[in-house]
Motif scaffolding. Structure first.
Motif, PDB file in Angstrom:
ATOM      1  N   VAL A 128      27.398  45.956  44.341  1.00  0.00           N
ATOM      2  CA  VAL A 128      26.894  45.241  43.170  1.00  0.00           C
ATOM      3  C   VAL A 128      27.285  43.769  43.270  1.00  0.00           C
ATOM      4  O   VAL A 128      28.448  43.441  43.526  1.00  0.00           O
ATOM      5  N   ILE A 134      22.917  43.505  36.862  1.00  0.00           N
ATOM      6  CA  ILE A 134      22.422  44.702  37.525  1.00  0.00           C
ATOM      7  C   ILE A 134      20.979  45.006  37.111  1.00  0.00           C
ATOM      8  O   ILE A 134      20.192  45.549  37.896  1.00  0.00           O
ATOM      9  N   GLU A 135      20.631  44.615  35.896  1.00  0.00           N
ATOM     10  CA  GLU A 135      19.263  44.836  35.427  1.00  0.00           C
ATOM     11  C   GLU A 135      18.246  44.093  36.292  1.00  0.00           C
ATOM     12  O   GLU A 135      17.140  44.601  36.543  1.00  0.00           O
ATOM     13  N   VAL A 138      18.141  45.955  39.901  1.00  0.00           N
ATOM     14  CA  VAL A 138      17.459  47.241  39.822  1.00  0.00           C
ATOM     15  C   VAL A 138      15.999  47.060  39.414  1.00  0.00           C
ATOM     16  O   VAL A 138      15.120  47.805  39.856  1.00  0.00           O
ATOM     17  N   LEU A 155      22.756  53.617  43.866  1.00  0.00           N
ATOM     18  CA  LEU A 155      23.790  52.587  43.850  1.00  0.00           C
ATOM     19  C   LEU A 155      24.960  53.074  44.692  1.00  0.00           C
ATOM     20  O   LEU A 155      25.183  54.282  44.809  1.00  0.00           O
ATOM     21  N   THR A 162      28.187  50.362  35.029  1.00  0.00           N
ATOM     22  CA  THR A 162      27.065  49.757  35.755  1.00  0.00           C
ATOM     23  C   THR A 162      25.973  50.787  35.988  1.00  0.00           C
ATOM     24  O   THR A 162      24.771  50.481  35.874  1.00  0.00           O
ATOM     25  N   ALA A 166      22.092  50.417  34.840  1.00  0.00           N
ATOM     26  CA  ALA A 166      21.024  50.497  35.835  1.00  0.00           C
ATOM     27  C   ALA A 166      20.039  51.610  35.497  1.00  0.00           C
ATOM     28  O   ALA A 166      18.823  51.440  35.631  1.00  0.00           O
TER      29      ALA A 166
END
Length: 331
Positions: A128, A134-135, A138, A155, A162, A166
């Motif tokens: 990560v 993270i949005e 992904v 992931l 997280t 995600a």
């Protein structure tokens, strides 16, 4: 071959996969491509469908090796690769992480080309990127699904929080993290519980403790000069000797059960839940066959408890990575 489902809505894959990293990198000088390819072909013969690689293994050469091995055999393979870790050719031990959407799009095209396939079955974010929400990462990975370049998303070494974030952007089918008798962090940090709650498969890498749990490693001096384990805290000095004493207890129990220490360690991981799909790594057919045979071992509650006591979550001496590498983990 026993199978397990990749998350609530994913396909069934072999209950044990094959981690391919060591065929090209990290554990010893050079590689034996002929034996590695023979091992990959033997895995398919045995019904091992889940093959795990990454663009940073080599770098790049491991994907090329896998691509060569599966040519003409694509229908037998559930192919997983990863992106997000960048290595400096001038300094192979240096690492950086990139989760930017533009890097996502560039990475998949490189992996597909090296693997010689049109679609990747499972695509992981290897690490990560703390600088990118993270949005966003992904979201870009989800676009690859829409484009037909990827079937499922995963992931690696991501925290439970997280994973939750995600999963709200796009279903995450697998979370890959280190997990074994001597690396039991996912039990305490909420990752196993989050996978169960969200219907995500948990994919333990290094389920044999980077070979240590097989009992075959007796001295740090036995490692090749460039073997990554020489710099791993668990394989150094007093830590090595302390951990060796724990493994000896595993070997004694394995002898009583007439199995190998490695098979016993794998059977323990497999017994933690049918949503776990471990990917022990090897580049030799004989070890592959030994690992697959662990699927037939059924441990009693008493035997599982004994192993849990030998390697309780705090028993292992030493961090599982150096400080620099631990800093890249989202835990």
């Amino acid at each position: 071959m026993h199978t397990r489902q990749l998350g609530h809505n994913g396909p069934h894959v072999s209950a044990i996969g094959l981690g391919c990293m060591g065929m090209s990198d990290f554990y010893t000088t050079g590689s034996d491509a002929r034996e590695s390819i023979a091992t990959l072909h033997r895995a398919l013969e045995l019904g091992v469908s889940l093959l795990d690689t990454a663009d940073m293994y080599g770098p790049h050469s491991n994907e090329e090796l896998i691509g060569q091995a599966i040519r003409g055999k694509r229908e037998q393979v559930f192919l997983a690769s990863k992106f997000g870790i960048i290595r400096d050719p001038a300094s192979p031990s240096a690492r950086s992480v990139d989760g930017r959407p533009e890097y996502v799009r560039a990475s998949i095209d490189g992996s597909l080309r090296r693997l010689g396939v049109e679609t990747l079955d499972l695509y992981y974010l290897h690490r990560v990127d703390p600088a990118v929400p993270i949005e966003e990462t992904v979201g870009a990975m989800a676009e690859l699904v829409k484009a037909g370049k990827v079937r499922y998303l995963g992931l690696s070494e991501a925290s439970a929080a997280t994973l939750e974030r995600a999963h709200q952007v796009h279903p995450i089918s697998a979370l890959q993290s280190e997990y074994s008798l001597w690396s039991r962090d996912p039990e305490d940090n909420g990752c196993l519980a989050a996978c169960q709650r969200l219907g995500v498969a948990f994919v333990p890498y290094s389920p044999l403790g980077r070979g240590f749990l097989t009992g075959a490693l007796q001295r740090p001096e036995d490692f090749a000069a460039d073997d990554y384990r020489r710099s791993n805290p668990r394989f150094q000095g007093e830590n090595f000797q302390h951990n060796l004493q724990l493994v000896e207890q595993v070997r004694q129990l394995a002898a009583q059960l007439q199995v190998s220490a490695g098979q016993l360690a794998l059977a323990w991981v497999l017994a933690q839940g049918d949503y776990l799909i471990p990917i022990p790594g090897t580049k030799q057919r004989r070890y592959l066959e030994e690992n697959v045979a662990a699927l037939e071992i059924r441990l009693s509650d008493s035997e599982l408890s004994s192993l849990g006591r030998i390697f309780d979550p705090q028993a292992t001496a030493g961090s599982r990575y150096s400080e620099e590498v631990m800093a890249l983990l989202n835990i």
